[in-house]
Design a protein around this motif. Structure first.
Motif: not given
Length: 305
Positions: A140-154
């Motif tokens: 999986r890519r370091k920055y992704n959109f699998d959930n809202l937390g990862q999406a906010l980080m991206s």
């Protein structure tokens, strides 16, 4: 601190020491320094537990803030920052709302799609089972959109404009869940990233600068009006002082000669310059501390003994 308390009083009186917030800050720093000296002496004698309290010496780094009260330009900057906190808070709420909106949209568009197969030859790999069958890694890519937390980080990385190109290319190459990315598979996804950069990175973030600039001009106008009022009041006081010089006696008229001398020294402009110089020397000496610095022994013949 002792000189000012003797000259102006400690609590009661219009010009008492505790009537000024800057004096309160300076007094707190003095007590912290005294506590640090006591703790240092106690820890040197064997009480190592008290050594934890030596972190109080970090508060001494606030001492340069005492100089702000004597510099009108620095006071203007500090007042601007303080007055800008409330409108900046409103902008932060708006920025968080846009982050959440684009984060939810990003999850709906890209969840499970920011994966790729890593191996020496992935030309014939089209999905996750092919990758695992070839004994490659499905990562999986370091920055992704699998959930809202990862999406906010991206989205945060996108807004900081540091590495945002790679995230955008990953979005353009995304094919589907458990599918190997293909170059420029869906160029229309560019609208998502460009819209976010325009709305958040350009408009919203630049609003912070606009708020600070607006409050700076307001504070400067207020400071200029305050200085004009003070000059007028000073002129009127000078005239009034000449009229009532024989009638009204100053609050220090009953001081003893020794205390009157201390008061004159305390209210002198040269004392402020001297204290500012001492503060600068203090900051320089604290900044010279470093790891593995040589220990200076108080006893010259300790090694020989």
């Amino acid at each position: 601190m002792t000189v000012k308390v003797v000259a102006q009083g400690f609590f009661s009186g219009e010009s008492a020491y505790l009537q000024s917030s800057w004096n309160i800050l300076d007094g707190i720093l003095v007590f912290v320094s005294v506590i640090d000296i006591v703790v240092s002496m106690a820890s040197a004698g064997g009480a190592k537990i008290l050594g934890i309290l030596r972190v109080l010496r970090l508060l001494r780094t606030l001492r340069p803030l005492r100089v702000i009260s004597r510099a009108p330009g620095l006071k203007l900057v500090v007042e601007t920052l303080i007055s800008s906190l409330r409108p900046i808070g409103n902008i932060v709420l708006i920025c968080c709302a846009f982050f959440i909106i684009f984060g939810i949209l990003g999850v709906q568009l890209f969840k499970g799609k920011f994966y790729h197969c890593e191996g020496h030859d992935t030309k014939n790999i089209t999905n996750k089972p092919d990758c695992l069958q070839a004994n490659f890694k499905w990562l999986r890519r370091k920055y992704n959109f699998d959930n809202l937390g990862q999406a906010l980080m991206s989205l945060f990385v996108l807004s900081s404009k540091d590495g945002w190109v790679n995230i955008m290319y990953d979005g353009l190459d995304a094919v589907g869940i458990d599918k190997q990315p293909q170059r420029n598979h869906n160029p229309w996804m560019l609208l998502f990233f460009i819209s976010f950069l325009l709305i958040v990175s350009f408009f919203v973030l630049n609003m912070f600068v606009g708020v600070v600039v607006e409050n700076f001009h307001k504070c400067r106008q207020h400071q200029e009006a305050e200085e004009a009022r003070r000059r007028e009041e000073k002129r009127l006081r000078r005239l009034e002082k000449k009229r009532r010089k024989a009638q009204r006696r100053p609050y220090y008229a009953n001081y003893s000669p020794a205390r009157l001398y201390i008061h004159t020294m305390c209210t002198s402009h040269y004392l402020d310059l001297f204290i500012t110089f001492i503060i600068a020397i203090n900051v320089i000496t604290m900044s010279m501390e470093h790891y593995e610095q040589p220990i200076v022994s108080a006893c010259k013949n300790c090694d020989r003994a």
